[in-house]
Write an enzyme that holds these catalytic residues in place. Structure first.
Site, PDB file in Angstrom:
ATOM      1  N   SER A  10       0.869  -1.183   0.000  1.00 31.75           N
ATOM      2  CA  SER A  10       0.000   0.000   0.000  1.00 31.75           C
ATOM      3  C   SER A  10       0.903   1.229   0.000  1.00 31.75           C
ATOM      4  O   SER A  10       2.051   1.167   0.461  1.00 31.75           O
ATOM      5  CB  SER A  10      -0.947  -0.011   1.198  1.00 31.75           C
ATOM      6  OG  SER A  10      -0.244  -0.189   2.402  1.00 31.75           O
ATOM      7  N   GLU A  12       1.194   5.573   0.546  1.00 33.73           N
ATOM      8  CA  GLU A  12       0.622   6.778   1.184  1.00 33.73           C
ATOM      9  C   GLU A  12       1.156   8.022   0.464  1.00 33.73           C
ATOM     10  O   GLU A  12       2.346   8.105   0.164  1.00 33.73           O
ATOM     11  CB  GLU A  12       1.058   6.742   2.650  1.00 33.73           C
ATOM     12  CG  GLU A  12       0.702   7.954   3.431  1.00 33.73           C
ATOM     13  CD  GLU A  12       1.076   7.790   4.910  1.00 33.73           C
ATOM     14  OE1 GLU A  12       0.894   6.716   5.502  1.00 33.73           O
ATOM     15  OE2 GLU A  12       1.552   8.793   5.462  1.00 33.73           O
ATOM     16  N   ASP A 104      -0.577  15.309  15.778  1.00 26.92           N
ATOM     17  CA  ASP A 104       0.310  15.858  16.811  1.00 26.92           C
ATOM     18  C   ASP A 104      -0.391  17.018  17.502  1.00 26.92           C
ATOM     19  O   ASP A 104      -1.021  17.847  16.843  1.00 26.92           O
ATOM     20  CB  ASP A 104       1.627  16.330  16.182  1.00 26.92           C
ATOM     21  CG  ASP A 104       2.482  15.149  15.771  1.00 26.92           C
ATOM     22  OD1 ASP A 104       2.412  14.098  16.453  1.00 26.92           O
ATOM     23  OD2 ASP A 104       3.197  15.252  14.760  1.00 26.92           O
ATOM     24  N   HIS A 264       3.432  -1.191   3.958  1.00 25.05           N
ATOM     25  CA  HIS A 264       2.878   0.140   3.667  1.00 25.05           C
ATOM     26  C   HIS A 264       4.053   1.088   3.435  1.00 25.05           C
ATOM     27  O   HIS A 264       4.994   1.128   4.235  1.00 25.05           O
ATOM     28  CB  HIS A 264       2.041   0.616   4.863  1.00 25.05           C
ATOM     29  CG  HIS A 264       1.387   1.936   4.645  1.00 25.05           C
ATOM     30  ND1 HIS A 264       0.257   2.097   3.882  1.00 25.05           N
ATOM     31  CD2 HIS A 264       1.711   3.188   5.094  1.00 25.05           C
ATOM     32  CE1 HIS A 264      -0.105   3.371   3.871  1.00 25.05           C
ATOM     33  NE2 HIS A 264       0.752   4.053   4.596  1.00 25.05           N
TER      34      HIS A 264
HETATM   35  P1  FAD Z   1      -2.845   7.864  19.584  1.00 25.35           P
HETATM   36  O1  FAD Z   1      -3.225   6.441  19.525  1.00 25.35           O
HETATM   37  O2  FAD Z   1      -3.920   8.852  19.688  1.00 25.35           O
HETATM   38  O3  FAD Z   1      -1.848   8.047  20.806  1.00 25.35           O
HETATM   39  C1  FAD Z   1      -1.279   9.316  21.088  1.00 25.35           C
HETATM   40  C2  FAD Z   1      -0.716   9.272  22.500  1.00 25.35           C
HETATM   41  O4  FAD Z   1      -1.784   9.101  23.442  1.00 25.35           O
HETATM   42  C3  FAD Z   1       0.236   8.074  22.716  1.00 25.35           C
HETATM   43  O5  FAD Z   1       1.250   8.496  23.574  1.00 25.35           O
HETATM   44  C4  FAD Z   1      -0.644   7.024  23.369  1.00 25.35           C
HETATM   45  O6  FAD Z   1       0.091   6.137  24.171  1.00 25.35           O
HETATM   46  C5  FAD Z   1      -1.594   7.901  24.209  1.00 25.35           C
HETATM   47  N1  FAD Z   1      -2.903   7.261  24.368  1.00 25.35           N
HETATM   48  C6  FAD Z   1      -3.785   6.952  23.381  1.00 25.35           C
HETATM   49  N2  FAD Z   1      -4.885   6.383  23.902  1.00 25.35           N
HETATM   50  C7  FAD Z   1      -4.695   6.348  25.256  1.00 25.35           C
HETATM   51  C8  FAD Z   1      -5.472   5.896  26.363  1.00 25.35           C
HETATM   52  N3  FAD Z   1      -6.687   5.365  26.159  1.00 25.35           N
HETATM   53  N4  FAD Z   1      -4.965   6.024  27.605  1.00 25.35           N
HETATM   54  C9  FAD Z   1      -3.742   6.565  27.792  1.00 25.35           C
HETATM   55  N5  FAD Z   1      -2.955   7.019  26.771  1.00 25.35           N
HETATM   56  C10 FAD Z   1      -3.431   6.905  25.536  1.00 25.35           C
HETATM   57  N6  FAD Z   1      -0.361  12.914  11.409  1.00 25.35           N
HETATM   58  C11 FAD Z   1      -1.075  13.836  10.720  1.00 25.35           C
HETATM   59  O7  FAD Z   1      -1.196  14.981  11.165  1.00 25.35           O
HETATM   60  N7  FAD Z   1      -1.673  13.523   9.525  1.00 25.35           N
HETATM   61  C12 FAD Z   1      -1.605  12.278   8.988  1.00 25.35           C
HETATM   62  O8  FAD Z   1      -2.161  12.030   7.907  1.00 25.35           O
HETATM   63  C13 FAD Z   1      -0.846  11.275   9.688  1.00 25.35           C
HETATM   64  N8  FAD Z   1      -0.721  10.013   9.208  1.00 25.35           N
HETATM   65  C14 FAD Z   1      -0.075   9.060   9.954  1.00 25.35           C
HETATM   66  C15 FAD Z   1      -0.033   7.740   9.477  1.00 25.35           C
HETATM   67  C16 FAD Z   1       0.574   6.733  10.232  1.00 25.35           C
HETATM   68  C17 FAD Z   1       0.580   5.317   9.709  1.00 25.35           C
HETATM   69  C18 FAD Z   1       1.198   7.055  11.467  1.00 25.35           C
HETATM   70  C19 FAD Z   1       1.893   5.987  12.267  1.00 25.35           C
HETATM   71  C20 FAD Z   1       1.189   8.371  11.931  1.00 25.35           C
HETATM   72  C21 FAD Z   1       0.543   9.381  11.192  1.00 25.35           C
HETATM   73  N9  FAD Z   1       0.475  10.703  11.644  1.00 25.35           N
HETATM   74  C22 FAD Z   1      -0.238  11.640  10.930  1.00 25.35           C
HETATM   75  C23 FAD Z   1       1.135  11.109  12.888  1.00 25.35           C
HETATM   76  C24 FAD Z   1       0.197  10.993  14.097  1.00 25.35           C
HETATM   77  O9  FAD Z   1      -0.950  11.812  13.934  1.00 25.35           O
HETATM   78  C25 FAD Z   1       0.966  11.415  15.340  1.00 25.35           C
HETATM   79  O10 FAD Z   1       2.018  10.532  15.594  1.00 25.35           O
HETATM   80  C26 FAD Z   1       0.121  11.644  16.597  1.00 25.35           C
HETATM   81  O11 FAD Z   1       0.916  12.291  17.574  1.00 25.35           O
HETATM   82  C27 FAD Z   1      -0.400  10.329  17.213  1.00 25.35           C
HETATM   83  O12 FAD Z   1      -1.529   9.897  16.593  1.00 25.35           O
HETATM   84  P2  FAD Z   1      -2.042   8.384  16.824  1.00 25.35           P
HETATM   85  O13 FAD Z   1      -3.476   8.367  16.465  1.00 25.35           O
HETATM   86  O14 FAD Z   1      -1.151   7.428  16.158  1.00 25.35           O
HETATM   87  O15 FAD Z   1      -1.835   8.184  18.386  1.00 25.35           O
END
Ligand code: FAD
Length: 283
Positions: A10, A12, A104, A264
């Protein structure tokens, strides 16, 4: 390779900023579509900065290539109402796959009304709401080297487990260069009871210094042997592209030898290096 063992890919992309870049993205998508990927995705600027560009490009890529193309969607800085309306529009436009993420957190950002429940706190709740809204296919992110905000890898794996329990169909990892990190992560997530497939996210190194800056932000380790491979190459772009090609080919070959079948790629909107790597593998 036999049909059963054939790897699935895949790709991106990010939304282009100019008309020229948009035309070039369509060429890239078509070139990569020739490798028969399972799906493609278009990233989303956290806070909604690319909202039209993301959806428009995903729809256009799907039309041009015939490959199912999803969009990333981040919930940070957008109210639940805004983001759900946006997701409903994605469904209406034929988008069936969302990479659901937090994004972020901007420095000093705080939800204006944190107690009101107008914003998502956890990505797992966001995943559950998207699934409840429409039967979207949902991918989520994971961090073999720990997300920078997480207090420990174990805590991060628990957060991942919540996203999987909320209905994620697939996990895509942050990029890494040492496959052992990914293998250890697979062991730890399996021990934690996660059964959702975890697909490695791989980054082609088009520019070593840019990659270093990016890796620093994500806190992804760049091992010493990579510094050595890319050092002293001079200005010739072909030399560094050849190093990058061999590096990624070798990384995938090792993953294949260890049973990994889905990959990916963070394409950076280019097809040249990836196409050569996939040709090397005899996709
Ligand atoms: P989350 O799962 O939300 O976690 C973020 C933090 O919160 C972590 O430290 C986690 O441990 C903590 N956390 C989550 N849930 C809980 C809980 N229930 N209890 C306690 N702690 C918790 N960024 C963009 O802006 N645009 C994009 O298109 C984009 N694409 C991406 C694609 C991929 C494949 C990846 C891996 C990252 C991408 N990112 C993108 C970056 C991403 O948005 C950032 O890394 C962001 O800081 C974390 O998002 P997340 O949803 O992966 O993390």
């Amino acid at each position: 390779m036999t049909t059963e063992t054939k790897p699935a890919f895949s790709f991106e992309f990010f939304p282009p900023k100019t008309e020229k870049a948009a035309a070039s993205l369509m060429e890239t998508a078509q070139a990569l579509a020739a490798h028969g990927p399972e799906f493609m995705t278009v990233t989303f600027g956290a806070g909604g900065s690319t909202r039209e560009g993301t959806a428009d490009n995903a729809v256009k890529i799907a039309e041009k290539t015939g490959i199912p193309t999803g969009t990333h969607l981040t919930h940070i800085c957008m109210t639940k109402d805004e983001i759900c309306a946006y997701a409903a529009n994605l469904w209406a436009r034929g988008i069936r796959h969302i990479v659901a993420l937090r994004g972020d957190v901007p420095k000093d950002w705080k939800a204006p009304d944190p107690e009101s429940g107008n914003y998502y706190k956890w990505t797992s709740d966001f995943v559950a709401d998207l699934k409840a809204m429409h039967p979207f296919e949902i991918s989520v992110g994971a961090y073999p080297e720990k997300h920078p905000d997480a207090p420990s890898l174990e805590a991060d794996i628990e957060a991942l487990k919540s996203k999987c329990a909320a209905g994620a169909d697939r996990v895509i990892t942050q990029f890494f260069f040492e496959n052992d990190l990914y293998y250890r992560f697979l062991e730890k997530t399996a021990a934690a009871g996660i059964t959702t497939p975890i697909v490695p996210g791989l980054l082609p190194v088009y520019d070593f210094n840019n990659m270093l800056r990016f890796a620093r932000t994500c806190q992804a380790n760049v091992p010493q042997n990579l510094h050595e491979k890319f050092s002293g190459l001079g200005d010739k772009q072909e030399d560094s592209l050849k190093v990058a090609e061999d590096l990624l080919t070798g990384q995938i070959q090792d993953l294949l030898a260890n049973g990994v079948r889905k990959f990916h790629f963070y394409s950076l909107n280019r097809a040249d290096l990836l196409s050569r790597v996939l040709d090397n593998l005899g996709d």
